[in-house]
Every structure is written in C-alpha cells, then in structure tokens.
Design an enzyme around this catalytic site. Structure first.
Site, PDB file in Angstrom:
ATOM      1  N   ARG A 273       0.871  -1.250   0.081  1.00 33.07           N
ATOM      2  CA  ARG A 273       0.043   0.001  -0.077  1.00 33.07           C
ATOM      3  C   ARG A 273       0.939   1.181  -0.083  1.00 33.07           C
ATOM      4  O   ARG A 273       0.504   2.309  -0.024  1.00 33.07           O
ATOM      5  CB  ARG A 273      -0.883   0.078   1.171  1.00 33.07           C
ATOM      6  CG  ARG A 273      -2.061  -0.973   0.957  1.00 33.07           C
ATOM      7  CD  ARG A 273      -2.758  -1.354   2.188  1.00 33.07           C
ATOM      8  NE  ARG A 273      -2.140  -2.194   3.144  1.00 33.07           N
ATOM      9  CZ  ARG A 273      -2.418  -2.787   4.290  1.00 33.07           C
ATOM     10  NH1 ARG A 273      -3.572  -2.315   4.956  1.00 33.07           N
ATOM     11  NH2 ARG A 273      -1.687  -3.677   4.983  1.00 33.07           N
TER      12      ARG A 273
ATOM     13  N   LYS B  69       8.788  -1.112   3.311  1.00 33.66           N
ATOM     14  CA  LYS B  69       8.148  -0.191   4.044  1.00 33.66           C
ATOM     15  C   LYS B  69       8.866   0.426   5.458  1.00 33.66           C
ATOM     16  O   LYS B  69       8.873   1.676   5.831  1.00 33.66           O
ATOM     17  CB  LYS B  69       6.829  -0.792   4.605  1.00 33.66           C
ATOM     18  CG  LYS B  69       5.834  -0.027   5.576  1.00 33.66           C
ATOM     19  CD  LYS B  69       4.480  -0.410   5.450  1.00 33.66           C
ATOM     20  CE  LYS B  69       4.116  -1.750   6.374  1.00 33.66           C
ATOM     21  NZ  LYS B  69       2.607  -1.983   6.332  1.00 33.66           N
TER      22      LYS B  69
ATOM     23  N   ASP C 166       6.038  -1.602  11.753  1.00 34.57           N
ATOM     24  CA  ASP C 166       5.191  -0.579  10.921  1.00 34.57           C
ATOM     25  C   ASP C 166       4.585   0.369  11.824  1.00 34.57           C
ATOM     26  O   ASP C 166       3.617   1.264  11.502  1.00 34.57           O
ATOM     27  CB  ASP C 166       4.469  -0.683   9.809  1.00 34.57           C
ATOM     28  CG  ASP C 166       3.559  -1.663  10.232  1.00 34.57           C
ATOM     29  OD1 ASP C 166       3.382  -2.182  11.214  1.00 34.57           O
ATOM     30  OD2 ASP C 166       2.614  -1.982   8.980  1.00 34.57           O
TER      31      ASP C 166
ATOM     32  N   GLY D  61      -7.457  -5.564  12.946  1.00 35.52           N
ATOM     33  CA  GLY D  61      -7.997  -6.624  13.507  1.00 35.52           C
ATOM     34  C   GLY D  61      -8.859  -6.208  14.630  1.00 35.52           C
ATOM     35  O   GLY D  61      -8.437  -5.482  15.505  1.00 35.52           O
TER      36      GLY D  61
ATOM     37  N   GLU E 239      -9.546 -10.390  11.663  1.00 36.19           N
ATOM     38  CA  GLU E 239      -9.151  -9.733  10.678  1.00 36.19           C
ATOM     39  C   GLU E 239     -10.472  -8.804   9.986  1.00 36.19           C
ATOM     40  O   GLU E 239     -11.395  -9.688   9.795  1.00 36.19           O
ATOM     41  CB  GLU E 239      -8.184 -10.326   9.522  1.00 36.19           C
ATOM     42  CG  GLU E 239      -6.975 -10.716  10.204  1.00 36.19           C
ATOM     43  CD  GLU E 239      -6.047  -9.434  10.928  1.00 36.19           C
ATOM     44  OE1 GLU E 239      -5.384  -8.715  10.185  1.00 36.19           O
ATOM     45  OE2 GLU E 239      -6.019  -9.520  12.133  1.00 36.19           O
TER      46      GLU E 239
ATOM     47  N   ASN F 226      -6.752  -4.282  17.594  1.00 40.22           N
ATOM     48  CA  ASN F 226      -5.535  -5.027  17.838  1.00 40.22           C
ATOM     49  C   ASN F 226      -4.171  -4.413  17.137  1.00 40.22           C
ATOM     50  O   ASN F 226      -4.225  -4.236  16.042  1.00 40.22           O
ATOM     51  CB  ASN F 226      -5.576  -6.389  16.877  1.00 40.22           C
ATOM     52  CG  ASN F 226      -4.092  -7.091  17.021  1.00 40.22           C
ATOM     53  OD1 ASN F 226      -3.358  -7.114  18.230  1.00 40.22           O
ATOM     54  ND2 ASN F 226      -3.948  -7.910  16.236  1.00 40.22           N
TER      55      ASN F 226
ATOM     56  N   ASN G 156      36.306  44.341   8.236  1.00 38.62           N
ATOM     57  CA  ASN G 156      35.287  44.369   7.452  1.00 38.62           C
ATOM     58  C   ASN G 156      35.479  43.865   5.963  1.00 38.62           C
ATOM     59  O   ASN G 156      36.529  44.202   5.310  1.00 38.62           O
ATOM     60  CB  ASN G 156      35.002  45.987   7.181  1.00 38.62           C
ATOM     61  CG  ASN G 156      33.715  46.211   6.724  1.00 38.62           C
ATOM     62  OD1 ASN G 156      32.578  45.960   7.087  1.00 38.62           O
ATOM     63  ND2 ASN G 156      33.801  46.634   5.600  1.00 38.62           N
TER      64      ASN G 156
ATOM     65  N   ARG H 281      43.381  48.479  -9.234  1.00 37.91           N
ATOM     66  CA  ARG H 281      42.325  48.638 -10.381  1.00 37.91           C
ATOM     67  C   ARG H 281      42.766  49.621 -11.360  1.00 37.91           C
ATOM     68  O   ARG H 281      43.613  50.332 -11.247  1.00 37.91           O
ATOM     69  CB  ARG H 281      41.025  49.014  -9.531  1.00 37.91           C
ATOM     70  CG  ARG H 281      41.326  50.349  -9.054  1.00 37.91           C
ATOM     71  CD  ARG H 281      39.989  50.623  -8.268  1.00 37.91           C
ATOM     72  NE  ARG H 281      40.274  52.315  -7.882  1.00 37.91           N
ATOM     73  CZ  ARG H 281      39.811  52.519  -6.664  1.00 37.91           C
ATOM     74  NH1 ARG H 281      39.125  51.700  -5.736  1.00 37.91           N
ATOM     75  NH2 ARG H 281      39.931  53.856  -6.260  1.00 37.91           N
TER      76      ARG H 281
END
Ligand code: UD1
Ligand code: CA
Length: 477
Positions: free
Chosen positions: A36, A43, A123, A160, A175, A190, A397, A460
């Site tokens: 699923r 899973k 699970d 269940g 079940e 259950n 800085n 520069r």
C-alpha cells in the site's frame, strides 16, 4: 539558573531506563513489502522524523529491555539489514505468507529461549518502550501465557477487531477482511503488539492454518490458540491510540511523522524553548536546544545540532549538524556543519557551509556564502560575498561583493586576512593570498599580490575624467 539542555530520544518522553535482560526476547516483523506504500523501498525503511520506522521500533524494543531483537526481513532484506546494522539478529522470510509465518521464520533463533518473547510489527513507529515494558510486567505479574495491547478507536478500519467473551476475556482477533458486518462495528482493535511465552508460541506457530480471506498464516490466531490450550491471555486496553498507529500507506506515514514531530517539539517547549508555530517546526531527535532559545516558524533543525540559550532561529531557516552559540541569530538562512559563537548573526539569506566557524559577534548578511573558513570576533561581511577556504581575523570589514577566488580549476587555495583590516567592496582576492592586519584594499581591486600590514592595496585601472566629453557625445547624436 534553568539549564534545560536535553535531547529528545526517539522514545522521547517515555524512555524507560532499565538494564537490558537476556531473559526478554523480541521479534520485529518487517518482511512485508508494504504494497500500500506503492514504493520500491521496503515499508520499514520509510522514515519518520528522519529515522526509518523499523529502526524506531528496534529502539523501543531495546528500551524495553530486549538486548538483541530479532528482525524478520524479506522484501529487500539486505537493505533492511544494512540499514539496521549488526546490533540485531535477523531471520529471513522469503515468501510473505503472513504474520504467523513470519514469526515462524525466527523459530531457530528462539528455540533455546525460556521466558517471554515480545512480538511487534515493524510499521508502528510511535511505539514507546514504556508500553512494551508494561506488557512484560503484566505478563510476569499475571502468570500469563500471552499478554497483548488493545486500544479503542473511532476509526477501526484496517485493524483486527478484538472479540471478547461473556466474561470479558479476549476470545479471538478477527481480521477486517474476515469479520462479519457485526464484528466490524467493534471499536476495540489489535495493534499487533504481544508478549508470548516463547515455548508456547513455538509450539503453536507451525499449527496455524491459512484458511481465511487472505490465505495467510495469521499471528493473530495464536491468541485464540493459547486460550484453547488453557493458557491465560491478558489484554490491556491502552488509552493512547496514537502510539499504536500502524503505517500502511503514505498518508498514514505523514500522519505518524506529524505526531512524532509534535512529541519532539512539545518536549523542547516543556524544556523552556519558545516554539512559535509547532506545526511548521521540524526538529530532529538528536537536536539539543537550551532554554530561552526561540524557534520561529518554518524552520528545520536536523542532525547533531546544538542551539544555546537565547538564540533566535528562523523563520525560514534550515540548520544541520551545527553549533549555534548563546544569543546568536539565524534569520532566514541555511547553516550546514557550521559553528557560530556567542552573539554572532547571519541572515537574511546567508549560506554557512561546512567548516564555517564564526567567532563571537560576527555579522554575516544577505547573500553571503562562507565555506571552510574561520571568521574572527567582531568581523562583518554584511552583503553579497563569497569567503571560501579563508582565515579572517577579528574586527575586519569585508565589503559588499568581495570574492575569495579559492579554486584554480584543480586545487583549492587559502586566503588569510588579518585583524582590523578593511577589504573594499567588489574586491577579488586571488588565493593563495595574505592581507596583513590593519591593511586596506581599495574597492574594486583585483588582489594578486600579498598586502603588507597597514598598507593600502589598489589593484584597479586608474580612472580618467574627460571634461565635456559626455555633452559633446550627446550633441553628435
Ligand atoms: C496486522 C494484524 C492486525 C493488526 C494490525 C496492526 C495480522 C494478521 N493482522 O495487520 O490484526 O490490527 O497488524 O497494525 O497479524 N509481515 C511480515 N511478513 C508477512 C506479513 C507481514 O513480516 O508475511 C510484517 C509486515 O512487514 C508488517 C507487519 O508484519 O511490519 C504487519 O503486517 P501488515 O501487512 O501491515 O498487517 P496488517 O494488515 O496491518
Ligand atoms: Ca500494518
């Protein structure tokens, strides 16, 4: 002084401290594919709060006193083993013929065991050690052959149903697919968490049949069989249905994750951390946060992270495996494997990458990326900079747009910048390079020579002004 530094363990609030005893065996059924889930991943390896579900179950089982749980693996079993590691034993169920058949696969590992065995599904990620321990205690106190948990829910779908006899004892577990419409109305269900007398279980397992709606060998039938053989079965109704939530699809996974997240976040809140919006706060199990820290909305804090008191984190922040010092602020930023000392700040939109160490009161502003670099106390890089593989002194800085060119296409090189220095905006420092303490770099420089202490570097093109030139140009057009 309140000093609430505390990690939340997976079983969090409910962790039971108890010396593991070899007299308790534990069996975790995790062979199913989890059809699923519609996933290639088994899973049990789907995660809740960053930890695989079956690992959370293992931790709860160990916390209840089982030294080495046996995990029954099947679908992509190698991957499950590899993920869980060698601290468990493993049994293999090649074909998934049902939970009863899965338990039978561990018979060889259990055959010498006198005493109780706990059986849980892989699970149910929200299970706590306390509950499992309570089942062991009931087993011993009542002299039972089996104890089990039940809970009452308004949404019994998929579970269940517990059928009790006139005296109130559990007669059977039916079940859903086998239940009559009358039995489906039963709200006591259950969670599939049981303690059996191990030898009784081993006698019963090979005798289970599979004549039912799913053609499977149901472990649930073992309960009725224990009674048929005259053994005492005690079912305890637990009042927190969340804890037993079985995850069968991705929506239930999301729901379990939500509940787990709330448990973790709540624990931090109870420790004195301000959680502005629990529903949008994601905190991993191993994260430690001191009291009086504030976590703003939409924040994820993962891994081995420590947040000190008074820090403010978020909103819109992601932190992993990092240390954030007292009174620090991390505002709309990304912090990964980095350290920030007391009073330092970053954000909005700062990117502190692995190996970043900010000293006290450092200020890192918007669109500044720092990697593998130490930044000294009181230094600021407030806007649009890249500092990589660098050591920067204190009270320096770093102007807007400063770039350390640390990579020549083959190797990484370091930049050293001293104390009280000033690197003008939009400067490019071609590493390896050293800028001495007290030095200044003029804005827009390309620094390709070291700069001595207290010097000014200008790298520069010199500016030339042509008087009247612009006006003449306009006239011609
Ligand atoms: C099971 C119980 C049901 C209970 C519910 C609680 C049975 C027959 N039913 O139903 O009463 O309310 O859990 O969540 O036991 N597994 C194997 N091998 C198999 C089949 C399953 O190892 O051949 C493992 C799965 O990986 C899973 C666990 O057993 O971790 C439960 O299996 P699942 O198919 O989810 O059972 P449910 O239909 O939820
Ligand atoms: Ca299930």
């Amino acid at each position: 002084m309140v000093h609430a530094r505390k990690a939340v363990t997976p079983q969090g609030i409910l962790q039971y401290s108890m010396a593991p005893s070899s007299s308790f065996a534990g069996l975790i059924l995790a062979a199913g594919k989890g059809t699923r889930m519609k996933s290639d991943l088994p899973k049990g390896l789907h995660e809740v709060a960053g930890v695989p579900m079956v690992q959370l179950v293992c931790q709860a089982v160990k916390g209840a006193g089982v030294e080495r749980p046996i995990v029954v693996v099947g679908y992509r079993g190698d991957l499950v083993r590899e993920t869980l590691g060698s601290c468990n034993d493993y049994a293999e169920q090649v074909e998934q013929l049902g939970t009863g058949h899965a338990a039978l696969m561990a018979a060889d590992l259990l055959k010498g065991h006198e005493g109780p065995v706990l059986v849980t599904p892989g699970d149910t990620p929200l299970l706590s050690s306390t509950t499992l321990r309570a089942l062991f205690e009931t087993y011993e106190r009542e002299g039972a052959k089996a104890t089990m948990a039940t809970f009452v829910t308004v949404e019994p779908k998929g579970y269940g149903r517990i059928v009790r006899d006139e005296e109130g004892y559990v007669a059977a577990i039916v079940e859903e697919k086998d239940a009559t419409s009358e039995q489906r109305q039963i709200l006591e269900v259950n969670p599939a968490v049981y303690v059996f007398d191990c030898q009784t279980l081993l006698e019963i397992l090979p005798t289970l049949g599979n004549t039912n709606a799913q053609g499977e060998y149901y472990l649930t039938d073992a309960i009725a069989e224990v009674r048929r053989r005259g053994g005492k079965v005690v079912a305890t109704v637990f009042d927190d249905p969340d804890e037993f939530m079985g995850v069968n699809d991705r929506w239930q996974l999301a729901e379990a994750a939500r509940i787990m997240r709330m448990r973790i976040v709540r624990e931090h809140a109870m420790n004195g951390v301000t959680i502005v919006d629990p529903t949008s706060t994601y905190i991993g199990f191993d994260v430690e946060i001191e009291a009086d820290a504030t976590i703003q909305p939409m924040t994820v804090i993962e891994g081995n992270t420590r947040i000190a008191r008074g820090a403010s984190i978020g909103p819109n922040t992601w932190i992993k495996d990092s240390k954030v010092g007292q009174g620090c602020s991390v505002f709309m930023s990304h912090v990964d494997q980095a350290e920030m000392e007391e009073g330092s700040r970053c954000g909005p939109f700062s990117n502190l990458r692995p190996g970043t160490k900010l000293g006290r009161k450092v200020k890192v502003g918007n669109f500044v990326e720092i990697k593998n670099s130490q930044i000294g106390e009181g230094t600021a890089a407030s806007h649009l900079a890249y500092i990589g593989d660098s050591t920067v002194g204190h009270d320096t800085n770093i102007g807007a747009g400063v770039i350390t060119c640390n990579y020549d296409g083959f190797d990484k090189h370091r930049t050293q910048i001293g104390d009280h220095s000033f690197v003008g905006s939009n400067s490019t420092i071609i590493a390896p390079r050293t800028i001495g303490s007290g030095a200044m770099v003029a804005a827009g420089s390309v620094v390709n020579q070291d700069v001595p202490e207290d010097a000014l570097a200008i790298g520069r093109a010199r500016q030339e002004n042509k008087e009247g030139w612009a006006a003449a140009w306009r006239k011609r057009h």
